[in-house]
Design a protein around this motif. Sequence first.
Motif, PDB file in Angstrom:
ATOM      1  N   LEU A 283     -39.135  -5.029 -22.944  1.00  0.00           N
ATOM      2  CA  LEU A 283     -39.762  -4.709 -21.821  1.00  0.00           C
ATOM      3  C   LEU A 283     -39.587  -3.146 -21.325  1.00  0.00           C
ATOM      4  O   LEU A 283     -40.173  -2.363 -20.831  1.00  0.00           O
ATOM      5  CB  LEU A 283     -39.242  -5.483 -20.731  1.00  0.00           C
ATOM      6  N   VAL A 284     -38.045  -2.699 -21.626  1.00  0.00           N
ATOM      7  CA  VAL A 284     -37.617  -1.424 -21.015  1.00  0.00           C
ATOM      8  C   VAL A 284     -38.158  -0.501 -22.135  1.00  0.00           C
ATOM      9  O   VAL A 284     -38.662   0.785 -21.788  1.00  0.00           O
ATOM     10  CB  VAL A 284     -36.125  -1.419 -21.262  1.00  0.00           C
ATOM     11  N   GLY A 285     -38.267  -0.808 -23.334  1.00  0.00           N
ATOM     12  CA  GLY A 285     -39.013  -0.127 -24.172  1.00  0.00           C
ATOM     13  C   GLY A 285     -40.559   0.295 -24.131  1.00  0.00           C
ATOM     14  O   GLY A 285     -40.893   1.652 -24.063  1.00  0.00           O
ATOM     15  N   TYR A 286     -41.016  -0.632 -23.660  1.00  0.00           N
ATOM     16  CA  TYR A 286     -42.547  -0.473 -22.900  1.00  0.00           C
ATOM     17  C   TYR A 286     -42.654   0.426 -22.098  1.00  0.00           C
ATOM     18  O   TYR A 286     -43.403   1.329 -21.747  1.00  0.00           O
ATOM     19  CB  TYR A 286     -43.131  -1.770 -22.935  1.00  0.00           C
ATOM     20  N   PHE A 287     -41.723   0.186 -20.973  1.00  0.00           N
ATOM     21  CA  PHE A 287     -41.516   1.020 -19.754  1.00  0.00           C
ATOM     22  C   PHE A 287     -41.447   2.453 -19.955  1.00  0.00           C
ATOM     23  O   PHE A 287     -41.915   3.548 -19.463  1.00  0.00           O
ATOM     24  CB  PHE A 287     -40.386   0.515 -18.923  1.00  0.00           C
ATOM     25  N   ILE A 288     -40.392   2.651 -21.017  1.00  0.00           N
ATOM     26  CA  ILE A 288     -40.135   4.106 -21.441  1.00  0.00           C
ATOM     27  C   ILE A 288     -41.283   4.870 -21.997  1.00  0.00           C
ATOM     28  O   ILE A 288     -41.719   5.773 -21.731  1.00  0.00           O
ATOM     29  CB  ILE A 288     -38.969   4.374 -22.403  1.00  0.00           C
ATOM     30  N   LYS A 289     -42.076   4.041 -22.931  1.00  0.00           N
ATOM     31  CA  LYS A 289     -43.288   4.549 -23.715  1.00  0.00           C
ATOM     32  C   LYS A 289     -44.334   5.017 -22.621  1.00  0.00           C
ATOM     33  O   LYS A 289     -44.840   5.870 -22.751  1.00  0.00           O
ATOM     34  CB  LYS A 289     -43.788   3.434 -24.640  1.00  0.00           C
ATOM     35  N   LYS A 290     -44.351   4.035 -21.625  1.00  0.00           N
ATOM     36  CA  LYS A 290     -45.578   4.229 -20.670  1.00  0.00           C
ATOM     37  C   LYS A 290     -45.280   5.304 -19.659  1.00  0.00           C
ATOM     38  O   LYS A 290     -46.047   6.367 -19.552  1.00  0.00           O
ATOM     39  CB  LYS A 290     -45.528   2.943 -19.942  1.00  0.00           C
ATOM     40  N   SER A 291     -44.128   5.609 -19.288  1.00  0.00           N
ATOM     41  CA  SER A 291     -43.327   6.507 -18.625  1.00  0.00           C
ATOM     42  C   SER A 291     -43.629   8.015 -19.151  1.00  0.00           C
ATOM     43  O   SER A 291     -43.771   9.084 -18.633  1.00  0.00           O
ATOM     44  CB  SER A 291     -41.787   6.530 -18.252  1.00  0.00           C
ATOM     45  N   LEU A 292     -43.605   7.994 -20.577  1.00  0.00           N
ATOM     46  CA  LEU A 292     -43.807   9.229 -21.597  1.00  0.00           C
ATOM     47  C   LEU A 292     -45.135   9.429 -21.893  1.00  0.00           C
ATOM     48  O   LEU A 292     -45.564  10.256 -22.858  1.00  0.00           O
ATOM     49  CB  LEU A 292     -42.713   9.229 -22.685  1.00  0.00           C
ATOM     50  N   GLY A 293     -45.994   8.370 -21.360  1.00  0.00           N
ATOM     51  CA  GLY A 293     -47.634   8.593 -21.650  1.00  0.00           C
ATOM     52  C   GLY A 293     -47.917   8.388 -23.216  1.00  0.00           C
ATOM     53  O   GLY A 293     -48.989   8.771 -23.672  1.00  0.00           O
ATOM     54  N   LYS A 294     -47.087   7.469 -23.747  1.00  0.00           N
ATOM     55  CA  LYS A 294     -47.151   7.371 -25.098  1.00  0.00           C
ATOM     56  C   LYS A 294     -47.907   5.545 -25.270  1.00  0.00           C
ATOM     57  O   LYS A 294     -48.007   5.137 -26.213  1.00  0.00           O
ATOM     58  CB  LYS A 294     -45.951   6.971 -25.682  1.00  0.00           C
ATOM     59  N   VAL A 295     -48.135   5.031 -23.910  1.00  0.00           N
ATOM     60  CA  VAL A 295     -48.909   3.706 -24.334  1.00  0.00           C
ATOM     61  C   VAL A 295     -50.463   3.970 -24.178  1.00  0.00           C
ATOM     62  O   VAL A 295     -50.890   4.575 -23.110  1.00  0.00           O
ATOM     63  CB  VAL A 295     -48.320   2.808 -23.053  1.00  0.00           C
TER      64      VAL A 295
END
Lengths: 295, 295
Positions: A283-295
């Motif tokens: 969950l937190v990995g996905y959140f970080i990816k999304k925050s960095l525009g990588k999702v």
Amino acid sequence: EKFIHLCNPHLEKMKEDILYHFALGTGTHDFPTLFGDVKFVCVGGSPSRMKAFIAYIAEELGLGSPGCDYPNICAGTDRYAMYKVGPVLSVSHGMGIPSISIMLHELIKLLYHAKCSDITIIRIGTSGGIGLEPGSVVITRQSVDATFKPQLEQVVLGKTVIRSTNLDEQLAKELMQCSKEIGQFNTVIGNTMCTLDFYEGQGRLDGAICLYNEEEKLQYLKNAYDSGVRNIEMESSVFAAMCNLSGVKAAVVCVTLLNRLEGDQISSSHDVLVEYQQRPQKLVGYFIKKSLGKV
Amino acid sequence: EKFIHLCNPHLEKMKEDILYHFALGTGTHDFPTLFGDVKFVCVGGSPSRMKAFIAYIAEELGLGSPGCDYPNICAGTDRYAMYKVGPVLSVSHGMGIPSISIMLHELIKLLYHAKCSDITIIRIGTSGGIGLEPGSVVITRQSVDATFKPQLEQVVLGKTVIRSTNLDEQLAKELMQCSKEIGQFNTVIGNTMCTLDFYEGQGRLDGAICLYNEEEKLQYLKNAYDSGVRNIEMESSVFAAMCNLSGVKAAVVCVTLLNRLEGDQISSSHDVLVEYQQRPQKLVGYFIKKSLGKV
């Protein structure tokens, strides 16, 4: 840019600052160079879990290669372990309020000395659930004490001080949205009870000491549920209080290893527990990816 | 023969007992065979220090060979580490009351399941001294809280419970006699203050949060000294309380890494600190040898 707010006027006067439990110091390490680019700090109890997290997030962010080894930045001590990849720092904190509090004092000073800005800190941990299917993930709305109050009592110079344990509402909502997008496990937002003991302090019947009966235990856990508590762990209150005072955005994301209304012992198989423990990381990995525009 | 007094009627009804944080269980491990001969349990915060202790005591008792490796009995988890040689068990407990309390619940149950008798438990640790030369060793007379009272406040089912933190007077005297016989470092019997925090909780000026001044800090530490406190650490109160309730003879032997009347930072060299940390090991090692008639 939002910098760390250091609630200690004395530090400015110190020539050198030794972070003893990290085996790091401003006289021996160049903090801005080592840590200046950190934006996300993930903390959790177990050193091996925090090592696994850094390998996972490195791969997710395309910053690592499979099988690559990440050195422990705190190799000079066995009190805590620390790993870094790109903008992500992963730090272990042991078990209980005092253990995480020592780590957070030194972590907040580390981020301050490194001149970091716009930091988000997330605790990824394990917990006992109340009224939830085991494996469910709880994002903490408020951390409450053993009497269900959203506060932390600390003793400073022999006097009791009360601190607020609120967490960032917006961040909790964003994490909930991420869980919906992943769609792999049950996630709820709820209150988290933070206790000073795993056995008596959480109403377990299976410790070395237990002077109450099953009915009293269940009544206590039901009262907790009725007040909004969905899981129990041992670090969230001081984590919330210290992040509040330091002006850092913070969240607590814990998986529940069992449903305490149904028992006390953690008896799921090793493999099941390992998979559960990966859920907050996902969950937190996905959140970080999304925050960095990588999702 | 004095057996462990288990203050929990519920355990008798359990078919199996999983000691989750040790990764051991009565269903998977034969406790009487593995641990039945244990007479001395030494506990300390750092896993590597407790590993060093088992190698040291093995050599002292003539039970090991130099360079021999001792397997971690709790290899299935990274929460605690445990080592055994002959009648001596060495267990790490992390930092703070909650962390040592989880370990002690499971350790006391382990000793009970193993049918151990005549157990002596000694905590060997590090601490901040008050008014003592750094490197001095303090044998705890009473463990006191941050208001200098010899008690531990716990919250059980949401209600406050007060427990006594007395330690075995005779054992403290025997340890003091051992230190005199060794004659290598300054040792005193004194009260030990047990706090929930290393920075604010112990009046330090160098944490991430500090809302008092140097004068208030020094006044607090002087009040502690005047009440009989000679050192400060973070585990002794619950250690004393739980050993009391379980009918186990217990002592706390901590070296002081600095004199808190002169500063807050632990800035001695690595080698000096390593030598200091060996002093409680030497003292307790000598005590065990003497108890076994090997001095």
